[in-house]
Design a protein around this motif. Structure first.
Motif, short mmCIF file in Angstrom:
data_model
loop_
_atom_site.label_atom_id
_atom_site.label_comp_id
_atom_site.label_asym_id
_atom_site.label_seq_id
_atom_site.Cartn_x
_atom_site.Cartn_y
_atom_site.Cartn_z
N ALA A 200 0.71 -1.56 -0.41
CA ALA A 200 0.01 -0.04 0.29
C ALA A 200 0.81 1.47 -0.08
O ALA A 200 0.66 2.39 -0.93
N ARG A 201 2.21 1.17 1.05
CA ARG A 201 2.80 2.16 0.79
C ARG A 201 3.76 2.45 -0.43
O ARG A 201 4.18 3.32 -1.44
N THR A 203 2.67 3.28 -3.90
CA THR A 203 1.21 4.01 -4.36
C THR A 203 2.01 5.23 -4.13
O THR A 203 2.62 6.19 -4.76
N GLU A 204 2.61 6.06 -2.57
CA GLU A 204 2.74 7.30 -2.15
C GLU A 204 4.49 8.17 -2.68
O GLU A 204 4.41 8.37 -3.10
N ASN A 206 5.87 5.58 -4.49
CA ASN A 206 6.50 6.09 -6.41
C ASN A 206 6.31 7.59 -6.55
O ASN A 206 6.63 8.23 -7.88
N ALA A 207 5.37 8.01 -6.18
CA ALA A 207 4.48 8.94 -6.73
C ALA A 207 5.91 9.76 -6.21
O ALA A 207 6.26 11.19 -7.00
N THR A 210 8.31 9.88 -9.07
CA THR A 210 8.26 11.05 -9.90
C THR A 210 7.87 11.58 -10.26
O THR A 210 8.51 12.51 -11.41
N ARG A 225 12.08 0.65 -10.57
CA ARG A 225 11.16 0.53 -9.37
C ARG A 225 10.88 -1.06 -9.18
O ARG A 225 9.71 -1.98 -9.36
N GLU A 270 -0.66 -1.42 -10.44
CA GLU A 270 -1.52 -0.97 -9.66
C GLU A 270 -0.44 -0.68 -8.67
O GLU A 270 -0.68 0.86 -7.85
N ARG A 271 0.18 -0.73 -8.03
CA ARG A 271 1.64 -0.52 -7.60
C ARG A 271 2.76 0.83 -8.44
O ARG A 271 3.59 0.98 -7.67
N GLY A 272 2.81 0.15 -9.87
CA GLY A 272 4.28 0.61 -10.07
C GLY A 272 5.45 0.14 -10.55
O GLY A 272 6.13 1.10 -10.72
#
Length: 307
Positions: A200-201, A203-204, A206-207, A210, A225, A270-272
């Motif tokens: 779940a972490r 996504t944050e 990876n953002a 980016t 990644r 979904e998580r990149g």
């Protein structure tokens, strides 16, 4: 012919540098090589008495493989001065015909590092030293003499060489939201483990990577990644095992090959995440073979269909 997979999706196996486990380490590396996997990673904890030197093990494995790429996962910066680290990396890259990548970390287990004569750095200082080390390493690989005077490293007159056989990627093993911005700002990739960072972490984080890449005028899509995924491949139905794959806390995956394909496919979509290194729980050699022969081909086929 195996199905075509987007070139940004990579798969690999972990090898441990235990002094008593070299035959297993060699066989796992050959499993990866023979199966057409992309990566073999070797952890770097120089303060552990039963661990051989990771860079020596990587050079040894380079001579026993043909095409798989090798990397420290990740190199312990406080115990490896960056200019010398650059030379070691370039040397193995030359010896392997351009098959070396550099995983690099700021250094955990501070007391053990200090016990071997390394510096004790607070979190901010460790992050700053890592950033500075990336600059030193890249300057060394450029092949021109240089001097560097920084907060953590002073190099009054470096005569670098040899040049690497290819453009070595620098993949940072960092965890925090401020530290991961270094990946986007100046590195080529990120290496993080499921035992420390829950899905779940991702996504944050990876953002943040980016965003930092875009601010630096760099292409975020070009960054590796990498998720080190621990667990066990089992037989049987997926339903019970699926309950053991929480998204909001660190942990291991346990289940049959189809579950692993589902989990890794979701981590990609979904998580990149675009690279996966398997850290088996239990019979490492047998588990590594199952990942290479039962999970990766199915996952490649699914990614090819979805791509």
């Amino acid at each position: 012919m195996p199905p075509t997979v987007p070139p940004t999706v990579r798969f690999g196996l972990n090898v441990d540098p235990h002094a008593a486990g070299l035959p297993v380490a060699e066989r796992i590396a050959r499993i990866a090589d023979d199966a057409g996997l992309d990566l073999v990673g070797v952890q770097d904890h120089p303060y552990l008495a039963d661990h051989l030197d990771t860079f020596a093990v990587l050079a040894w494995l380079a001579g026993r493989t043909r095409s798989v790429r090798l990397f420290p996962n990740v190199a312990n910066l406080p115990l490896r001065p960056p200019a010398m680290l650059a030379k070691q990396a370039a040397t193995i890259d030359v010896l392997s015909g351009g098959r070396f990548e550099l995983g690099l970390g700021a250094g955990a287990f501070t007391d053990a590092i200090v016990g071997m004569g390394g510096p004790r750095r607070a979190r901010g200082a460790a992050r700053a030293a890592l950033s500075e080390a990336v600059d030193v390493i890249r300057a060394s690989w450029a092949g021109r003499g240089y001097a560097h005077q920084g907060e953590h490293y002073a190099l009054p007159g470096v005569r670098p060489g040899p040049r690497p056989a290819h453009d070595i990627g620098v993949w940072l093993g960092v965890l925090g939201p401020r530290s991961v911005r270094l990946v986007g700002a100046k590195a080529d990739g990120w290496s993080v483990s499921s035992s420390y960072v829950a899905p779940a972490r991702l996504t944050e984080l990876n953002a943040a990577i980016t965003g930092a890449a875009e601010e630096a005028g760099r292409d975020p899509a070009a960054l590796v990644r990498l998720y080190n995924v621990a667990g066990r491949i089992t037989d049987g139905g997926p339903d019970g095992a699926r309950e053991g794959v929480p998204a909001d806390e660190p942990g291991a995956v346990q289940g049959p090959p189809r579950l692993w394909v589902d989990v890794l496919s979701a981590l990609h979509a979904e998580r990149g995440m675009n690279a996966f290194v398997f850290w088996p729980d239990g019979d490492r050699e047998r588990q590594s073979r199952r990942f290479a022969e039962e999970v990766v081909p199915e996952l490649r086929a699914r990614l090819a269909d979805e791509g």
